[in-house]
Motif scaffolding. Structure first.
Motif, PDB file in Angstrom:
ATOM      1  N   GLU A   1     -17.620 104.794  38.397  1.00  0.00           N
ATOM      2  CA  GLU A   1     -18.319 103.521  38.192  1.00  0.00           C
ATOM      3  C   GLU A   1     -18.397 102.723  39.491  1.00  0.00           C
ATOM      4  OE1 GLU A   1     -16.382 101.359  35.132  1.00  0.00           O
ATOM      5  OE2 GLU A   1     -17.103 102.652  33.507  1.00  0.00           O
ATOM      6  N   PHE A   2     -17.265 102.576  40.164  1.00  0.00           N
ATOM      7  CA  PHE A   2     -17.237 101.747  41.368  1.00  0.00           C
ATOM      8  C   PHE A   2     -17.911 102.424  42.555  1.00  0.00           C
ATOM      9  CE2 PHE A   2     -14.122  99.298  39.026  1.00  0.00           C
ATOM     10  CZ  PHE A   2     -14.418  98.001  39.431  1.00  0.00           C
ATOM     11  N   PHE A   3     -17.835 103.751  42.619  1.00  0.00           N
ATOM     12  CA  PHE A   3     -18.504 104.459  43.715  1.00  0.00           C
ATOM     13  C   PHE A   3     -20.012 104.222  43.660  1.00  0.00           C
ATOM     14  CE2 PHE A   3     -20.507 108.327  45.517  1.00  0.00           C
ATOM     15  CZ  PHE A   3     -20.005 108.238  46.818  1.00  0.00           C
TER      16      PHE A   3
ATOM     17  N   ILE B   1     -20.774 100.732  45.495  1.00  0.00           N
ATOM     18  CA  ILE B   1     -20.196 100.315  46.778  1.00  0.00           C
ATOM     19  C   ILE B   1     -21.237  99.865  47.795  1.00  0.00           C
ATOM     20  CG2 ILE B   1     -18.115 101.709  46.510  1.00  0.00           C
ATOM     21  CD1 ILE B   1     -19.352 103.749  48.404  1.00  0.00           C
ATOM     22  N   LYS B   2     -22.508 100.126  47.531  1.00  0.00           N
ATOM     23  CA  LYS B   2     -23.544  99.656  48.449  1.00  0.00           C
ATOM     24  C   LYS B   2     -24.018  98.250  48.096  1.00  0.00           C
ATOM     25  CE  LYS B   2     -25.269 104.236  49.732  1.00  0.00           C
ATOM     26  NZ  LYS B   2     -26.448 105.158  49.777  1.00  0.00           N
ATOM     27  N   ASN B   3     -23.512  97.710  46.988  1.00  0.00           N
ATOM     28  CA  ASN B   3     -23.860  96.342  46.613  1.00  0.00           C
ATOM     29  C   ASN B   3     -23.265  95.350  47.606  1.00  0.00           C
ATOM     30  OD1 ASN B   3     -24.980  97.570  44.410  1.00  0.00           O
ATOM     31  ND2 ASN B   3     -23.522  96.757  42.914  1.00  0.00           N
ATOM     32  N   LYS B   4     -23.926  94.225  47.783  1.00  0.00           N
ATOM     33  CA  LYS B   4     -23.430  93.222  48.735  1.00  0.00           C
ATOM     34  C   LYS B   4     -22.260  92.437  48.163  1.00  0.00           C
ATOM     35  CE  LYS B   4     -27.803  92.555  51.192  1.00  0.00           C
ATOM     36  NZ  LYS B   4     -28.861  91.584  51.584  1.00  0.00           N
TER      37      LYS B   4
ATOM     38  N   GLU C   1     -11.637  94.746  43.744  1.00  0.00           N
ATOM     39  CA  GLU C   1     -11.510  96.149  43.367  1.00  0.00           C
ATOM     40  C   GLU C   1     -12.579  96.990  44.050  1.00  0.00           C
ATOM     41  OE1 GLU C   1     -10.009  99.254  40.486  1.00  0.00           O
ATOM     42  OE2 GLU C   1      -9.244  97.597  41.674  1.00  0.00           O
ATOM     43  N   GLY C   2     -13.814  96.520  44.005  1.00  0.00           N
ATOM     44  CA  GLY C   2     -14.912  97.246  44.621  1.00  0.00           C
ATOM     45  C   GLY C   2     -14.737  97.384  46.127  1.00  0.00           C
ATOM     46  N   LYS C   3     -14.232  96.329  46.768  1.00  0.00           N
ATOM     47  CA  LYS C   3     -14.016  96.369  48.210  1.00  0.00           C
ATOM     48  C   LYS C   3     -12.956  97.404  48.585  1.00  0.00           C
ATOM     49  CE  LYS C   3     -15.370  91.553  49.015  1.00  0.00           C
ATOM     50  NZ  LYS C   3     -14.886  90.202  49.364  1.00  0.00           N
ATOM     51  N   GLN C   4     -11.913  97.501  47.779  1.00  0.00           N
ATOM     52  CA  GLN C   4     -10.852  98.471  48.079  1.00  0.00           C
ATOM     53  C   GLN C   4     -11.360  99.907  47.947  1.00  0.00           C
ATOM     54  OE1 GLN C   4      -7.439  97.480  45.685  1.00  0.00           O
ATOM     55  NE2 GLN C   4      -6.868  95.768  46.976  1.00  0.00           N
ATOM     56  N   ILE C   5     -12.182 100.149  46.949  1.00  0.00           N
ATOM     57  CA  ILE C   5     -12.734 101.496  46.788  1.00  0.00           C
ATOM     58  C   ILE C   5     -13.723 101.795  47.910  1.00  0.00           C
ATOM     59  CG2 ILE C   5     -14.191 102.926  45.287  1.00  0.00           C
ATOM     60  CD1 ILE C   5     -12.744 101.697  42.913  1.00  0.00           C
ATOM     61  N   LYS C   6     -14.478 100.793  48.328  1.00  0.00           N
ATOM     62  CA  LYS C   6     -15.384 100.979  49.455  1.00  0.00           C
ATOM     63  C   LYS C   6     -14.597 101.311  50.723  1.00  0.00           C
ATOM     64  CE  LYS C   6     -19.098  98.783  52.084  1.00  0.00           C
ATOM     65  NZ  LYS C   6     -19.955  97.575  52.236  1.00  0.00           N
ATOM     66  N   GLU C   7     -13.478 100.617  50.948  1.00  0.00           N
ATOM     67  CA  GLU C   7     -12.640 100.888  52.120  1.00  0.00           C
ATOM     68  C   GLU C   7     -12.079 102.303  52.066  1.00  0.00           C
ATOM     69  OE1 GLU C   7      -9.763  97.806  51.950  1.00  0.00           O
ATOM     70  OE2 GLU C   7     -11.145  96.228  52.649  1.00  0.00           O
TER      71      GLU C   7
ATOM     72  N   LEU D   1      -9.598  92.984  36.706  1.00  0.00           N
ATOM     73  CA  LEU D   1     -10.237  94.265  37.023  1.00  0.00           C
ATOM     74  C   LEU D   1     -11.445  94.532  36.129  1.00  0.00           C
ATOM     75  CD1 LEU D   1      -7.187  96.705  37.450  1.00  0.00           C
ATOM     76  CD2 LEU D   1      -8.530  95.602  39.254  1.00  0.00           C
ATOM     77  N   GLN D   2     -11.576  93.763  35.062  1.00  0.00           N
ATOM     78  CA  GLN D   2     -12.644  94.022  34.095  1.00  0.00           C
ATOM     79  C   GLN D   2     -13.997  93.465  34.533  1.00  0.00           C
ATOM     80  OE1 GLN D   2     -11.486  96.051  31.710  1.00  0.00           O
ATOM     81  NE2 GLN D   2      -9.528  95.721  32.740  1.00  0.00           N
ATOM     82  N   PHE D   3     -14.035  92.679  35.606  1.00  0.00           N
ATOM     83  CA  PHE D   3     -15.265  91.996  36.004  1.00  0.00           C
ATOM     84  C   PHE D   3     -16.466  92.932  36.096  1.00  0.00           C
ATOM     85  CE2 PHE D   3     -12.675  88.466  38.094  1.00  0.00           C
ATOM     86  CZ  PHE D   3     -12.999  87.558  37.110  1.00  0.00           C
ATOM     87  N   GLU D   4     -16.287  94.103  36.704  1.00  0.00           N
ATOM     88  CA  GLU D   4     -17.415  94.991  36.946  1.00  0.00           C
ATOM     89  C   GLU D   4     -17.424  96.219  36.038  1.00  0.00           C
ATOM     90  OE1 GLU D   4     -18.219  96.060  40.955  1.00  0.00           O
ATOM     91  OE2 GLU D   4     -18.084  94.027  41.709  1.00  0.00           O
ATOM     92  N   ARG D   5     -16.570  96.225  35.014  1.00  0.00           N
ATOM     93  CA  ARG D   5     -16.560  97.380  34.125  1.00  0.00           C
ATOM     94  C   ARG D   5     -17.599  97.210  33.018  1.00  0.00           C
ATOM     95  NH1 ARG D   5     -12.055 100.574  34.387  1.00  0.00           N
ATOM     96  NH2 ARG D   5     -13.554 102.106  33.609  1.00  0.00           N
ATOM     97  N   PRO D   6     -18.415  98.238  32.753  1.00  0.00           N
ATOM     98  CA  PRO D   6     -19.371  98.124  31.644  1.00  0.00           C
ATOM     99  C   PRO D   6     -18.675  98.114  30.282  1.00  0.00           C
ATOM    100  CG  PRO D   6     -19.427 100.335  32.613  1.00  0.00           C
ATOM    101  CD  PRO D   6     -18.572  99.492  33.508  1.00  0.00           C
ATOM    102  N   ASP D   7     -17.513  98.731  30.206  1.00  0.00           N
ATOM    103  CA  ASP D   7     -16.738  98.776  28.961  1.00  0.00           C
ATOM    104  C   ASP D   7     -15.496  97.906  29.163  1.00  0.00           C
ATOM    105  OD1 ASP D   7     -15.675  99.384  26.526  1.00  0.00           O
ATOM    106  OD2 ASP D   7     -14.939 101.358  27.117  1.00  0.00           O
ATOM    107  N   ARG D   8     -15.668  96.601  29.043  1.00  0.00           N
ATOM    108  CA  ARG D   8     -14.618  95.643  29.399  1.00  0.00           C
ATOM    109  C   ARG D   8     -13.576  95.526  28.296  1.00  0.00           C
ATOM    110  NH1 ARG D   8     -17.149  90.539  32.584  1.00  0.00           N
ATOM    111  NH2 ARG D   8     -15.042  89.810  32.113  1.00  0.00           N
ATOM    112  N   ILE D   9     -12.306  95.678  28.673  1.00  0.00           N
ATOM    113  CA  ILE D   9     -11.229  95.517  27.703  1.00  0.00           C
ATOM    114  C   ILE D   9     -11.011  94.052  27.354  1.00  0.00           C
ATOM    115  CG2 ILE D   9      -8.750  95.835  27.314  1.00  0.00           C
ATOM    116  CD1 ILE D   9      -8.817  98.314  28.922  1.00  0.00           C
TER     117      ILE D   9
END
Length: 342
Positions: free
Chosen positions: A66-68, A71-74, A79-85, A203-211
Motif C-alpha cells: 500500500e505505502f510503496f 511514495i511518489k506522493n508529495k 509512516e509513508g516517509k519512513q518507507i520512502k527512506e 498509522l491508520q491515516f493512509e490505510r484504505p482499511d482503517r482499524i
C-alpha cells in the motif's frame, strides 16, 4: 498466522551485497513492517540485480505494498516517509506479492469477523511489562461485559534489545488485524503502552482499511502523554538498552511527532465514534497525574493507586474495574446476557 511471499527488487550489485548488507536490509525491513526477524520465513537473496524473497505476515505485506504505491506522493505521513527512506536507501525498484493477489482478495483469506460477541477489548502493557501486567483485569471485564478480551505481547527489557516504539506500533497493527475478529474494539493501555496505542492509531491515516473506524473506546491508564523525565535520566545509565527509553523521553523526536499526529487524529475523528478516557493513580510516583490525563476533560483518579498496582485489581469491585466497565457500557458495549447496540 497467515503469510504471503514478498518480493523486493533492488538496483544493487549482487556480488557486493554481502552478509553484512543482507543482515542490515532484513533488520530495516523488520522495522518498517513490524514483522520480527525470527518470523520471516524462506528468506533468500538472488541475482537480478538483487532480488529478495521472504514469507511475511500477510498484514505486513499488505501495508508495505500500500505505502510503496504512494511514495511518489508529495504529502506523505510519517509512516509513508519512513518507507520512502527505506526504498531510497536500498534502491528499491519494485515491491510486490509474488502471487500478485489484490488487497481485497488477500483480505478474503482472513477469518470472518465474529458476530456472536459484540466487541473486543484489547490490553496493551507498558515498559518492562508483560501480558500478566493486568492481572485479573481482563477476566473480570469479560465476566461483566459482552466481549472477548485479548492481551497484546511485545518485547520490552532492560538488558536485551527492545524494539523502537514505531516498530511495536506496526506490529500491534499487524497483530490486531490478524487476531481480532470482532466488529468493534476497545483498548486499555497502561503506561508506555498508551504511546504504542496512539502511534498505532495514527498509522491508520493512509490505510484504505482503517482499524480506527472500529474503535469505540480508548482508555489510557497512567500513560505519560508528554513523555517521562525519568526516561531522560535513565538514558545516561550505562548498560541499559535504551531504544524504548529514548522514545519515551519527554524531549524525544518520536513523542514530538506522535503528539502532532495524535492531535490531528483527535480533531478529525468525529466519524469514528470513539470515546477517550484517562485513569490516573493518586500515588503514582512514575507518571504524574497531570501528565497522565491526556485529552480527557474528566480524568478518573484511583485513590491510593501506584503506577503498577493500578492495573492489578484484587477483586471485581475495585475502582479500576468499575470505571472500566462503565466506560465500555457508555461506549455501546453491553453487559453479559444483554443485547447491545455495538
Amino acid at each position: 498466522m497467515l503469510k504471503k511471499t514478498l518480493r523486493i527488487r533492488m538496483d544493487n550489485d549482487f556480488e557486493t551485497f554481502d552478509d553484512t548488507l543482507q543482515a542490515e536490509f532484513i533488520s530495516d525491513l523488520s522495522h518498517i513492517t513490524g514483522c520480527p526477524v525470527e518470523e520471516m520465513e524462506s528468506v533468500r537473496f538472488s541475482p537480478g540485480c538483487v532480488i529478495f524473497d521472504c514469507d511475511l505476515d500477510i498484514e505486513a505485506v499488505i501495508r508495505l505494498i500500500e505505502f510503496f504505491s504512494k511514495i511518489k506522493n508529495k504529502d506523505l505521513t510519517t509512516e509513508g516517509k519512513q518507507i520512502k527512506e527505506f526504498c531510497e536507501k536500498w534502491s528499491v525498484t519494485d515491491l510486490h506479492s509474488l502471487l500478485r493477489i489484490s488487497t481485497s482478495e488477500q483480505k478474503q483469506e482472513l477469518p470472518n469477523k465474529r458476530e456472536d460477541r459484540k466487541g473486543a477489548v484489547v490490553f496493551v502493557h507498558g515498559w518492562l511489562g508483560s501480558p500478566d501486567s493486568f492481572g485479573e483485569m481482563p477476566r473480570y471485564i469479560e465476566k461483566r461485559v459482552n466481549c472477548s478480551t485479548y492481551t497484546y505481547p511485545y518485547l520490552t527489557n532492560l538488558w536485551k534489545g527492545s524494539p523502537a516504539l514505531d516498530y511495536v506500533s506496526r506490529n500491534l497493527d499487524n497483530w490486531i488485524r490478524s487476531e481480532v475478529r470482532e466488529p468493534h474494539i476497545a483498548i486499555f493501555s497502561h503506561s508506555m503502552g498508551g504511546l504504542v496505542v496512539r502511534k498505532f492509531i495514527t498509522l491508520q491515516f493512509e490505510r484504505p482499511d482503517r482499524i480506527d473506524t472500529a474503535l469505540r473506546q480508548l482508555t489510557f491508564i497512567a500513560s505519560p502523554h508528554n513523555g517521562s523525565v525519568l526516561a531522560n535520566v535513565a538514558n545516561y545509565v550505562p548498560l541499559l538498552r535504551k531504544t524504548q527509553l529514548r522514545d519515551l523521553a519527554a524531549d524525544s523526536l518520536f513523542l514530538f511527532s506522535l503528539n502532532a499526529d495524535w492531535n490531528k487524529w483527535v480533531n478529525g475523528m468525529n466519524s469514528t465514534k470513539c470515546k477517550i478516557r484517562s485513569i490516573v493513580g493518586t500515588e503514582d510516583n512514575l507518571v504524574a497525574p497531570n501528565n497522565a490525563i491526556g485529552l480527557d476533560p474528566n480524568p478518573v483518579p484511583i485513590l491510593g493507586a501506584g503506577h503498577i498496582d493500578i492495573v492489578k485489581p484484587k477483586k471485581e469491585s475495585d475502582d479500576v474495574i468499575r470505571f472500566a466497565i462503565n466506560f465500555l457500557l457508555d461506549a455501546g458495549f453491553s453487559e453479559v446476557g444483554e443485547v447491545g447496540n455495538g
